[in-house]
Scaffold this motif. Sequence first.
Motif, PDB file in Angstrom:
ATOM      1  N   TYR A   1      30.224  22.219  -9.908  1.00  0.00           N
ATOM      2  CA  TYR A   1      29.602  20.900  -9.899  1.00  0.00           C
ATOM      3  C   TYR A   1      29.038  20.672 -11.301  1.00  0.00           C
ATOM      4  O   TYR A   1      28.011  21.237 -11.674  1.00  0.00           O
ATOM      5  CB  TYR A   1      28.465  20.831  -8.884  1.00  0.00           C
TER       6      TYR A   1
ATOM      7  N   GLY B   1      24.625  24.987 -12.283  1.00  0.00           N
ATOM      8  CA  GLY B   1      25.824  24.191 -12.120  1.00  0.00           C
ATOM      9  C   GLY B   1      26.974  24.637 -12.998  1.00  0.00           C
ATOM     10  O   GLY B   1      26.944  25.705 -13.618  1.00  0.00           O
TER      11      GLY B   1
ATOM     12  N   LEU C   1      25.364  17.852  -7.167  1.00  0.00           N
ATOM     13  CA  LEU C   1      25.013  19.174  -6.645  1.00  0.00           C
ATOM     14  C   LEU C   1      23.758  19.100  -5.795  1.00  0.00           C
ATOM     15  O   LEU C   1      23.691  19.654  -4.690  1.00  0.00           O
ATOM     16  CB  LEU C   1      24.818  20.154  -7.806  1.00  0.00           C
TER      17      LEU C   1
ATOM     18  N   LEU D   1      25.013  17.420 -11.867  1.00  0.00           N
ATOM     19  CA  LEU D   1      23.927  18.090 -11.149  1.00  0.00           C
ATOM     20  C   LEU D   1      23.304  17.199 -10.091  1.00  0.00           C
ATOM     21  O   LEU D   1      22.771  17.704  -9.087  1.00  0.00           O
ATOM     22  CB  LEU D   1      22.867  18.566 -12.148  1.00  0.00           C
TER      23      LEU D   1
ATOM     24  N   ASN E   1      29.151  28.151 -12.401  1.00  0.00           N
ATOM     25  CA  ASN E   1      28.021  28.984 -11.985  1.00  0.00           C
ATOM     26  C   ASN E   1      28.452  30.238 -11.240  1.00  0.00           C
ATOM     27  O   ASN E   1      27.681  31.197 -11.150  1.00  0.00           O
ATOM     28  CB  ASN E   1      27.029  28.181 -11.140  1.00  0.00           C
TER      29      ASN E   1
END
Length: 356
Positions: free
Chosen positions: A29, A306, A35, A32, A309
């Motif tokens: 993602y 993100g 996310l 953010l 990650n």
Amino acid sequence: MTGTPNDRAVGALMGAFIGEALGVGPHWYYDLKQLHRTYGNWIDDYTTPQPGRFHHGLEAGQNSQSGFILELMLRSLVERQGYDEADFCQRMDRELFPLLDGQPHSGPGHYTSESIRHAWKRRVAEKRPWYDIGGAADTTEAMERTLAIAVRYAAEPARMSQAIANNTALTQSSETMLSVGVGFGCILARLVEGNPLDESISQQPLQWLADDALAFAPVTTRKPAPDHPELPLRARRHIVRDALYVASDIAGMAADPDTRIEPAWKVSRLFGMPCAFYHQLPAAYYLAATFNDDFEQAVLHAINGGGQNQSRAMLVGALVGAQVGLDGIPQRFLGGLERSRALQELASALARQIPD
């Protein structure tokens, strides 16, 4: 640093599996806000991927393809009592490649990275020998499996560096990737041996380099360069030195009270959210030095940053797991990881092979 070398070795390996599994849901993602809309403002546990996302079809606590390949490596190391390149290649041929079709959304974990897709194409579709399938990807896939080699040979730098370089060259053949992979392995090895992740972490590996203990040429999985055969060795020596220095520099920065990244997950915004090693490694070193005694905070800040990650958390999990040992990893992460007991037994078997 806590625990015995055996405990730290198991901690490093289980930390990698846990970090990888934590990234299954929120992987890649780059927005953010999206996310946070999906998983809330702070991800604190394993999650299930959303429909249409990477790894859709997996459940919370399962590993994806990087974990699958790390386990292949571990089984090869344990059963062959060390790094056996032919055995590892046979396992890839027999257990991974038949599950792939060359497309991104395929194979274990429902996603296959660029370097592995490239290797599959050359090995399966074009029927090339293993020494001739490595590509130019600048991502961390090789480090995610050779971290097990670094653990196994933590006390044997010459064997460690040669094995890491050889295995990296199977799928990522650039001199930079060979050197950076060896550099990361050196840092992880020092942590398994009980050294702290501080600004002195690079001193011993730099001495190994000066003493030719990291002379990992020729790389046996690659054909020798036809011209100027000494150039690759110089390139490796130069780049691995830089890779070692950066770990010390960033660990020193993490300990400097005048230099802080708050909250720490924003390290991904500073060093970059994409997949290349030059984004991933600085962030991983920073988080592993900042939270050197707090596995939970280290991997969660890696996840909540993100982008790529999953790799970030896998590398951080190994680095901090090596510092806190298995006993320092929260039980909820071990309990929530699918096949956790089997993976711990495998990691323990490898740790028992490490010379005293």
